[in-house]
Enzyme design. Structure first.
Site, PDB file in Angstrom:
ATOM      1  N   SER A 187       0.838  -1.205   0.000  1.00 24.02           N
ATOM      2  CA  SER A 187       0.000   0.000   0.000  1.00 24.02           C
ATOM      3  C   SER A 187       0.877   1.261   0.000  1.00 24.02           C
ATOM      4  O   SER A 187       1.826   1.340  -0.792  1.00 24.02           O
ATOM      5  CB  SER A 187      -0.942  -0.063   1.208  1.00 24.02           C
ATOM      6  OG  SER A 187      -1.877   0.978   1.171  1.00 24.02           O
TER       7      SER A 187
ATOM      8  N   ASP B 154      -9.201  -4.784  -5.815  1.00 29.04           N
ATOM      9  CA  ASP B 154      -8.700  -3.545  -5.206  1.00 29.04           C
ATOM     10  C   ASP B 154      -9.194  -2.350  -6.022  1.00 29.04           C
ATOM     11  O   ASP B 154      -8.867  -2.223  -7.196  1.00 29.04           O
ATOM     12  CB  ASP B 154      -7.164  -3.586  -5.177  1.00 29.04           C
ATOM     13  CG  ASP B 154      -6.539  -2.453  -4.371  1.00 29.04           C
ATOM     14  OD1 ASP B 154      -7.219  -1.441  -4.124  1.00 29.04           O
ATOM     15  OD2 ASP B 154      -5.368  -2.598  -3.986  1.00 29.04           O
TER      16      ASP B 154
ATOM     17  N   HIS C  76      -8.300  -3.996  -1.403  1.00 27.45           N
ATOM     18  CA  HIS C  76      -6.966  -3.472  -1.127  1.00 27.45           C
ATOM     19  C   HIS C  76      -6.338  -4.129   0.113  1.00 27.45           C
ATOM     20  O   HIS C  76      -5.126  -4.341   0.169  1.00 27.45           O
ATOM     21  CB  HIS C  76      -7.055  -1.955  -0.934  1.00 27.45           C
ATOM     22  CG  HIS C  76      -5.745  -1.316  -0.668  1.00 27.45           C
ATOM     23  ND1 HIS C  76      -4.745  -1.283  -1.623  1.00 27.45           N
ATOM     24  CD2 HIS C  76      -5.231  -0.716   0.432  1.00 27.45           C
ATOM     25  CE1 HIS C  76      -3.687  -0.675  -1.107  1.00 27.45           C
ATOM     26  NE2 HIS C  76      -3.959  -0.330   0.135  1.00 27.45           N
TER      27      HIS C  76
END
Lengths: 364, 364
Positions: A145, A311, A344
């Site tokens: 991330s 995601d 995500h």
């Protein structure tokens, strides 16, 4: 505070990427395993926006870490083999200097007088930690991330330090959809009457703004598919707030409420704003005339890019494009697209899909 | 107020689907074209959450309507051929009775004393209008977005009134991802200190909550793909707010700001809350033991379901499933999946894709 947490204090001035400097900032970190005598087994982890450096449990802090099932003895990142280091991002509030810290020059909390934060600064914080630990070369750097963007900044600013690079659900720069969501989260906090331009008091935090921002976060971190499977249209089992015709009716609303409550008290609002904005400002193209020329500065010899089909924040096509940038470098690159349904956040929860892929990267 | 706007006042009590009743409510509507002597050319349009009944310009109101390019003389819904009626949803604030209206029994504005609103009530509002106009049978009913759910409610409650049914980016019931987003929008408004449990004053509206809710709306109504193409990482051309380190930097932020400003002053916050919640409460399964048995009550002879590939609020697979429900009825059903990149709002803006499909439905 975790007794596994260690600190390095930077002597003198720490220059910030977008101008100004911090005086003697502290970077918090944790480590697992031992540095080999050849000093060739260090692994550096940059985190997402909100976690601390507590990746995994250890004798000093037996609480489970945020990647407990990935990092540890015999795990995919095997701490019997690797010396694992995780840094708390500069600007965060889990030991590293950030907007919630005291400015040594004034004796006041920085708040919004903290200089503009860039992920390049977070990367430099990582450099300070490995230098302090006597690590001259990294077996690999890992970034999921926002941590993936910090890792890219690290590889671009300090080329040649890492042998391997593992990027998970990350980006060379944010897409406008992700920026829109983060900008709205920031505005939710800023519009909370308790925010007071960052000058909130400990007994009147902008909790409403933080809760709203976290709810939007959860909506974008997970996925519609997961919720179709897990929650559907189940009605909330909790007692409805009396007299409120708009109280939670559905299980999905109770789920968001639960996550918002957990988060709002534990993360400093100004730190959140700074890190969130740093995520939007980051752009590999700033390190060249384009993303391509920026990436060209990286000297890792093998890279893996992992993306997840569900995601919406750092979509799969963005991961594919990132992998293609590395193909042009001529170094070894592997792209892995996973079918995880948790969006995500899959790298935090879908261990069945992530464990074998990460293990393969470290068995190489 | 538009001089094209007409009204029907329901005599006596209007029973609400989830209990209680309204006394002599008003339903606002507009019409285009003429009802044929055979009375076989009427088309009824239910709207999405926020539009008024002003679908298209007319001599009485020359301002362009929200579906100006679809409804009009020679357009896909040809007003030289059809008598087009659009109703302002019950609970809205553009002429129909809603939370912002005066309760004739008390002389006070309803606010949150308005009964729980259901899309079944919106459907019944449509019935009142066509009855008033002497329409006994509809050539077709059209419902985009929330209007599609209202149209489904209409067909289930009053089977046999419509020959055709055109559903666009709609649902038999909301998926948890859509509910999460709408619930968060409602909370943004409710948490605005000016909301005051619905008792806000005209000079201190919960504008911040409405603006935040509209921004989240825009994020979910459009698509990541569109913004990648249109906006990318363009920097905002507007002057940055001085002294605010978190002011808009990117064009996407200015874009959202523009839409939020436009909306916040024109829609009543309580009406928004009621209609938003009605969208989440709606469930075709409430009209049977399942969605399937609910849909079985519908007696239209031909139905078209249009979905858009980039819609994250009412995703394409949901449209396909809706079309499959109609297949089981044995009536004529056509499913059209469009590649529009403007997300849920595509039916309002992607005329190149929508015009020919809607025209085909009406040429049949």
């Amino acid at each position: 505070m975790s007794s596994a947490r260690q600190f390095v204090t930077v002597e003198g001035e720490f220059p910030m990427h977008r101008g100004e400097a911090l005086l003697t900032p502290t970077i918090a970190y944790e480590t697992w395993g031992e540095l080999s005598t050849q000093k060739d087994n260090a692994v550096l982890i940059f985190t997402g926006l909100s976690p601390s450096a507590h990746v995994a449990s250890s004798p000093g802090d037996p609480a489970p870490g945020w990647w407990e099932e990935i990092v540890g003895p015999g795990r995919a990142v095997d701490t019997r083999r690797f010396f694992v280091i995780c840094v708390n991002s500069l600007g965060s509030c889990f030991g590293s200097t950030g907007p919630a810290s005291t400015n040594p020059e004034t004796g006041e909390t920085y708040r919004c007088a903290f200089p503009v934060l860039s992920l390049e600064d977070v990367a430099r914080g990582g450099l300070e930690v490995i230098g302090h630990l006597g690590v001259e070369r990294l077996y690999a750097t890992i970034g999921p991330s926002m941590g993936g963007m910090s890792a890219l900044a690290f590889e671009i600013l300090f080329p040649g330090l890492s042998e391997g690079l593992l990027l998970i659900s990350s980006a060379t720069r944010a897409l406008p959809f992700a920026t829109a969501l983060r900008s709205l989260q920031r505005e939710m906090i800023r519009r909370d009457p308790n925010w007071l331009d960052g000058n909130y008091t400990p007994d009147a935090l902008p909790v409403t703004g933080m809760r709203l921002a976290r709810k939007l976060g959860m909506i974008t971190y997970r996925s519609a598919e997961e919720w179709n499977e897990r929650l559907g249209r189940e009605r909330s089992a909790e007692q409805r707030e009396t007299g409120n015709p708009f109280a939670a009716s559905f299980e999905i609303e109770t789920y968001l409420e639960h996550h918002a409550s957990k988060f709002a008290g534990q993360f400093d609002p100004n730190c959140y704003l700074y890190l969130s904005q740093a995520s939007d400002f980051f752009d590999v193209a700033d390190h060249g005339v384009s993303v391509e020329t920026g990436i060209k500065k990286i000297q890792t010899s093998r890279t893996m890019v992992i993306g997840v089909a569900t995601d919406i924040l750092y979509p799969l096509h963005q991961q594919q494009e990132l992998a293609k940038q590395f193909e042009r470098l001529g170094s070894k690159i592997e792209f892995v697209g996973l079918p995880s349904i948790q969006g995500h956040d899959s790298f935090l929860v879908d261990m069945d899909n992530f464990r074998p892929v990460i293990a393969r990267f470290f068995e190489a």
